[in-house]
Scaffold this active site. Structure first.
Site, PDB file in Angstrom:
ATOM      1  CB  CYS A   1      84.267  17.403 -44.352  1.00 64.62           C
ATOM      2  SG  CYS A   1      85.428  16.363 -45.288  1.00 64.62           S
TER       3      CYS A   1
ATOM      4  CG  ASP B   1      91.070  12.705 -48.567  1.00 64.49           C
ATOM      5  OD1 ASP B   1      90.273  13.233 -47.750  1.00 64.49           O
ATOM      6  OD2 ASP B   1      91.491  13.279 -49.576  1.00 64.49           O
TER       7      ASP B   1
ATOM      8  CG  ASP C   1      95.533  13.120 -52.056  1.00 60.35           C
ATOM      9  OD1 ASP C   1      95.331  14.088 -52.807  1.00 60.35           O
ATOM     10  OD2 ASP C   1      94.945  12.983 -50.971  1.00 60.35           O
TER      11      ASP C   1
ATOM     12  CD  GLN D   1      89.519   1.539 -35.505  1.00 60.72           C
ATOM     13  OE1 GLN D   1      89.296   0.333 -35.558  1.00 60.72           O
ATOM     14  NE2 GLN D   1      90.073   2.107 -34.451  1.00 60.72           N
ATOM     15  CB  THR D   2      84.477  -0.340 -38.646  1.00 59.16           C
ATOM     16  OG1 THR D   2      84.996  -0.778 -39.906  1.00 59.16           O
ATOM     17  CG2 THR D   2      83.004  -0.009 -38.818  1.00 59.16           C
TER      18      THR D   2
ATOM     19  CG  ASP E   1      93.866  15.223 -55.425  1.00 55.70           C
ATOM     20  OD1 ASP E   1      94.680  15.915 -54.767  1.00 55.70           O
ATOM     21  OD2 ASP E   1      93.076  14.437 -54.875  1.00 55.70           O
TER      22      ASP E   1
END
EC number: 2.7.9.3
Length: 392
Positions: A31, A87, A110, A163-164, A265
């Site tokens: 993405c 991320d 990270d 958060q959803t 990474d």
């Protein structure tokens, strides 16, 4: 972490055709916005960023910000720094629990690339697809959350919020935050000529998960069946899943032991993209040259059979929750690679010397004909655990 039984949707009262990966059109860290586009988008943020005297500030308290995977922000009190990263990814495997673990490992990676081994807090960011039925949502999302939570606990931290939201695609990610003293992190800018490049996970995860889905698509499977068997694909898929879910925490700790000079990474920009980004950050005039590419067994052959579709041999194939690319002193690198395999760190840890740091102009490249290191699957020797909550 032991190998798991293959996820069976019917064990959760779901249709046998259920596939989590169908709830996003892009996979994993595929993405990512292209690097050149990203840099242009970030220009306006960078214009007024850190107006202080950078030379003085850097000598007192290191600082990282816009354009890097992790921010390092000096705090007002106590000589401490806030180290933080965020991320998120889309589903790349069909096992919801493992997908949760992979998402968490990907967020933490990270921090680990900075040599940070302790995370003080995590938040979870969750996009629930509005295309999931109520039953699918109620069965699948708790497994994802449990996987994320279990990986956080393995990392010695906890999830305290997040958060959803509803979203067309399933989205999985989070924020990892820690407060560090200067000796607890390694700034990614001190590579010197003579260093060697070490990689701590094999490449080819994106290829493995893609061709695993091709098992259900005859026209695609027919393109590669002469170079790989169904068993090869299943093994590569399981190995990729275990690698993606494995934390880079051990490698982060060993970066201190063996005097690492810089690290990053390997995720959505591929091995070459991240090597180039790391090279640009170096204080010294150096360049990175990659000679060896450790790749999941048979995935190099699959990639070649597909032409340049994946970009694996060119270093542009995205990885999800990939390994650390570390610049180490030449005399320390072999010891690092030997130590990370020690049974005291658990099963599955490997590392390879893949290239060198030489005097140059802060670029990175892969030689014309890199040596492909076929990385055999290790899962055959490990125990198999069932998915939590499955019904027999």
């Amino acid at each position: 972490m032991s190998v798991r039984e293959s996820f069976n949707p019917e064990s959760y009262e779901l249709d046998k055709s259920f596939r989590l990966t169908r709830f996003a059109e892009l996979k994993g860290t595929g993405c990512k916005v292209p690097q050149d586009v990203l840099q242009k988008l970030l220009e306006s943020l960078q214009e007024n960023h850190f107006q202080e005297d950078e030379q003085f500030l850097g000598a007192v308290m290191p600082r990282l910000g816009i354009g890097m995977d992790t921010c390092v922000i000096p705090l007002r009190h106590g000589g401490l720094s806030l180290v933080q990263t965020t991320d998120y990814i889309y589903p790349i495997v069909d096992d919801p629990y493992m997908m949760g673990r992979i998402a968490c490992a990907n967020v933490l990676s990270d921090l680990y690339a900075m040599g940070v081994t302790e995370c003080d807090n995590m938040l979870m960011l969750l996009g629930v697809s509005n295309k999931l039925t109520d039953r699918e949502r109620d069965k699948v999302m708790p497994l994802i959350i449990q996987g994320f939570k279990d990986a956080a606990e393995e990392a010695g931290t906890s999830v305290t919020g997040g958060q959803t939201v509803l979203n067309p695609w399933v989205v999985l990610g989070g924020v990892a935050t820690t407060v560090c003293q200067p000796n607890e992190f390694i700034m990614p800018d001190n590579a010197v000529p003579g260093d060697v490049l070490v990689l701590t996970k094999p490449l080819g995860t994106q290829v493995a998960v893609a061709v695993h889905q091709w098992l259900d698509i005859p026209e695609k499977w027919n393109k590669i069946k002469l170079v790989v068997t169904q068993e090869d694909v299943e093994l590569a898929y399981q190995e990729a899943m275990m690698n993606m879910a494995r934390l880079n925490r051990t490698a982060a700790g060993l970066m201190h032991t063996f005097n690492a000079h810089a690290a990053t990474d390997i995720t959505g920009f591929g091995i070459l993209g991240h090597a180039q980004n790391l090279a640009k950050q170096q204080r010294n005039e150096v360049s990175f040259v990659i000679h060896n590419l450790p790749v999941l067994a048979k995935m190099a052959a699959v990639s070649k059979a597909c032409g340049n579709m994946f970009g694996l041999m060119h270093g542009s194939c995205p990885e999800t929750s990939g390994g650390l690319l570390i610049c180490l002193p030449r005399e320390q690198a072999a010891r690092f690679c030997a130590e990370i395999k020690s049974p005291k760190y658990g099963e599955g840890h490997q590392a390879w010397i893949i290239g060198i740091v030489e005097k140059g102009n802060r670029t990175a490249r892969i030689i014309d004909k890199p040596r492909i290191i076929e990385v055999a699957p290790q899962i055959a020797t490990q125990n198999v655990n069932p998915t939590p909550g499955a019904t027999s």
